[in-house]
Design a protein around this motif. Structure first.
Motif, short mmCIF file in Angstrom:
data_model
loop_
_atom_site.label_atom_id
_atom_site.label_comp_id
_atom_site.label_asym_id
_atom_site.label_seq_id
_atom_site.Cartn_x
_atom_site.Cartn_y
_atom_site.Cartn_z
N GLU A 1 -6.70 3.84 -2.73
CA GLU A 1 -5.86 4.81 -2.03
C GLU A 1 -6.26 6.24 -2.38
OE1 GLU A 1 -2.17 1.64 -1.92
OE2 GLU A 1 -2.15 3.27 -3.39
N MET B 1 0.83 -1.20 0.00
CA MET B 1 0.00 0.00 0.00
C MET B 1 0.87 1.26 0.00
SD MET B 1 -3.10 0.95 2.57
CE MET B 1 -4.13 2.37 2.27
N ASN B 2 0.47 2.25 -0.81
CA ASN B 2 1.23 3.50 -0.90
C ASN B 2 0.71 4.47 0.17
OD1 ASN B 2 2.47 5.88 -1.55
ND2 ASN B 2 1.90 5.84 -3.71
N ALA C 1 0.38 8.55 -10.84
CA ALA C 1 1.14 8.15 -9.64
C ALA C 1 0.86 6.68 -9.29
CB ALA C 1 0.74 9.04 -8.47
N PRO C 2 1.79 6.07 -8.57
CA PRO C 2 1.58 4.67 -8.18
C PRO C 2 0.62 4.54 -7.00
CG PRO C 2 3.72 5.44 -7.41
CD PRO C 2 3.12 6.57 -8.16
N VAL C 3 -0.56 5.05 -7.17
CA VAL C 3 -1.59 4.91 -6.13
C VAL C 3 -2.78 4.15 -6.72
CG1 VAL C 3 -1.11 6.90 -4.64
CG2 VAL C 3 -2.42 7.25 -6.71
N SER C 4 -3.34 3.27 -5.92
CA SER C 4 -4.48 2.49 -6.39
C SER C 4 -5.75 3.34 -6.27
CB SER C 4 -4.63 1.22 -5.55
OG SER C 4 -5.02 1.57 -4.24
N TYR C 5 -6.82 2.84 -6.86
CA TYR C 5 -8.10 3.55 -6.78
C TYR C 5 -8.52 3.71 -5.31
CZ TYR C 5 -8.30 2.04 -11.65
OH TYR C 5 -8.01 1.82 -12.95
N ARG D 1 -1.23 9.72 2.35
CA ARG D 1 -0.95 10.82 3.27
C ARG D 1 -0.79 12.14 2.52
NH1 ARG D 1 4.16 11.39 7.37
NH2 ARG D 1 5.08 12.27 5.51
N ALA D 2 -0.14 12.06 1.35
CA ALA D 2 0.07 13.28 0.55
C ALA D 2 -1.28 13.88 0.15
CB ALA D 2 0.91 12.97 -0.68
N TYR E 1 2.40 6.72 1.79
CA TYR E 1 2.88 8.09 1.58
C TYR E 1 1.97 8.82 0.59
CZ TYR E 1 7.18 6.85 4.01
OH TYR E 1 8.09 6.45 4.96
N GLY E 2 1.50 8.07 -0.41
CA GLY E 2 0.60 8.67 -1.39
C GLY E 2 -0.71 9.08 -0.77
#
Lengths: 253, 306
Positions: free
Chosen positions: A101, A1-2, A95-99, A7-8, A4-5
């Protein structure tokens, strides 16, 4: 899980709230305070109690719900619509974030803001009306569940909207009437039978009823049904968001 | 060597039925600067957008840094930085916050020293606390580059990076791109400024109507498709090209004072020697001569208009 993403996105959205604190927090608090002053203190003092609860205290759950719903929708829809409008959505999509996320970041922030606002309004209400909370756990649970559900709903509106006007249509033309007719200012038991039946098709009735039960132990419908209806609406919103990301609807061509 | 970007049989058909990309095959290798040239609407931005995950492909397979962009999208996207063509910025954010946001979004833990380095490299350090809306267009472009570099990508896409920026900034960006390449970053740029590709690229791809029509080393392309031109200013005007010169592709200027001989840049210059010898034999005197090689721009125009 990203993380940091997530959180950003979350931090970015919360920073937006701080930048627009007048609009995000102060405006709804003032509006709701005016309701308390007019309906709670001024008119309420001349009205009879409903189910042994003073009128001023009776309308508190409904007014908190009104702000919660409007702000959840507004925060989440604006949060995802603005990157679409300004074009910065490219960064989130690449970005490498899932839906999940992305939703967690945007909806999590919108729901947090709404819960904070709900708590502020409850504290403010204390200055105008005397009230108590019979089931604090359930009150908080309803607050969070409603904030999350309607933030998801707002997220859907933000993706669907292709103009600022559309962002406003659903909250103003649909949600506000539903809240006003959903038992904010009255018990649906006070309505003629036919209107009571019609009111049961209004999903907001269940939210306000459940929330009021958490405060005073009285409700228009059984609290279990209120929880169930809220969860059904939550599930419907989640399914719609899943479909949006699966198809790329208005996000990815 | 494993390519950093591998595109196989990529097709893109938009909802309305418009086919933006047609069976695109492309490989871009680590550490190279690859320039993708093509006229407006050729499919450059669509290709980049698909690789970066912004647009869905219709079919085909794409790998970035060895990772499938669909099944292993996290690893693929972590490796990519994108500077889009349009100036998409969040006007109310401060520069430092915007760049830090991008780093977090791409899954990297906070690293203020890296953000500081990127901002200093891009001459943005003094502006770090400014809101983006207060910056000039050129500075906003730098912010977008800083955001793309914030997560230390090994592949950088620059979609028209110098569109609308002044000459000084353009030169700065070229310098920055060269430095990135020296550090091992693979760079893919699209540009309308052929000069830019000529100045920087190792390899050039030309895309036309959704099809890659050519991929070639820049120097080979210049020598293979480039033309040379020899212009001879004559002492006395001629009425027509003498019959002895008709074997060569020689033209006469309208005023009769200039002979123009065009030949392939690749060819041995035997034709030039033969031409000059024949002119000597015919007692045609010339005052001056000039040669020039066709630019990448002329090659590009020739290719896309074929």
């Amino acid at each position: 899980m990203n993380l940091y993403g997530v959180r950003a996105i979350y931090k970015f959205e919360m920073a937006r709230m701080r930048r627009t604190i007048m609009q995000s927090v102060l405006a709804p608090v003032i509006t709701t305070s005016l309701y308390f002053v007019v309906f709670g203190s001024a008119i309420g003092s001349r009205m009879g109690a409903i189910e042994n609860i003073s009128y001023g205290a009776y309308i508190i759950p409904g007014l908190v719900m009104l702000s919660l719903l409007m702000q959840s929708i507004s925060n989440a829809s604006f949060g995802i619509y603005m990157p679409k409008f300004s074009g910065t959505i490219y960064e989130v999509l690449s970005a490498p974030v899932s839906y999940a996320e992305i939703v967690l970041g945007y909806v999590g922030a919108a729901a947090t803001k709404s819960v904070i606002l709900g708590v502020i309004i409850l504290i403010t209400a204390r200055f105008f009306v005397d009230y108590h909370v019979l089931h604090p756990f359930w009150m908080l649970s309803f607050l969070v569940l409603t904030a999350v559900t309607f933030s998801l709903f707002g997220f859907i509106i933000g993706i669907w909207a292709d103009g600022f006007e559309k962002l406003q249509i659903v909250p103003m033309m649909v949600v506000t009437p539903l809240v006003f007719l959903g038992g904010t200012f009255y018990s649906i038991d006070m309505l003629p039978q036919v209107w009571q039946t019609i009111s049961l098709f209004n999903p907001v009735v269940y939210l306000i009823s459940g929330f009021r039960w958490a405060f005073y132990g009285v409700s228009d419908v059984h609290v279990g049904i209120s929880v169930g209806m809220t969860v059904v609406f939550l599930a419907a919103c989640m399914a719609t968001v899943w479909w949006i990301f699966k198809t790329g609807y208005r996000l990815r061509s | 060597m494993q390519p950093d970007i591998s595109v196989k049989h990529l097709n893109k058909v938009y909802g309305g039925g418009f086919q933006a990309l047609k069976d695109v095959n492309l490989e871009i290798y680590p550490g190279e600067i690859f320039a993708l040239l093509g006229p407006n609407g050729a499919g450059k931005t669509t290709l980049i957008s698909i690789i970066c995950g912004i647009v869905n492909k219709t079919d085909g397979e794409i790998r970035a840094a060895g990772h499938n962009i669909v099944t292993d999208y996290r690893s693929a996207r972590e490796a990519i930085g994108l500077v889009p063509q349009e100036l998409h910025t969040d006007a109310f954010e401060r520069v430092w916050d915007a760049v830090s946001f991008s780093r977090g979004l791409f899954g990297k833990p906070p690293k203020p020293s890296h953000i500081e380095k990127v901002l200093k490299d891009l001459s943005l350090w003094d502006k770090r606390n400014n809101r983006i809306m207060s910056l000039s267009g050129g500075m906003k472009r730098r912010v977008m580059i800083a955001k793309a570099l914030s997560h230390e990508p090994r592949i950088l896409f620059l979609d028209e990076p110098t569109a609308g920026v002044d000459v000084e900034l353009r030169r700065d960006m070229w310098e920055m791109v060269r430095k990135l390449r020296e550090n091992g970053t693979t760079i893919i740029l699209t540009t309308h400024y052929i000069e830019e590709a000529e100045e920087m690229a190792d390899r050039i791809g030309v895309i036309r109507e959704g099809e890659i029509i050519l991929v070639e080393e820049k120097n080979q392309l210049m020598s293979k498709l480039g033309k040379k031109e020899l212009r001879l200013q004559l002492q006395n005007p001629l009425d027509k090209v003498p019959g002895e010169l008709t074997l060569e592709p020689v033209e006469l200027s309208e005023d009769g004072y200039e002979l123009i001989y065009t030949f392939d840049a690749q060819e041995q210059q035997a034709g030039v020697a033969r031409l000059l010898r024949t002119l000597g034999e015919l007692d045609i005197e010339y005052r001056d001569l000039q040669t020039r090689e066709s630019s990448l721009e002329e090659i590009f125009v020739g290719l896309v208009h074929e």
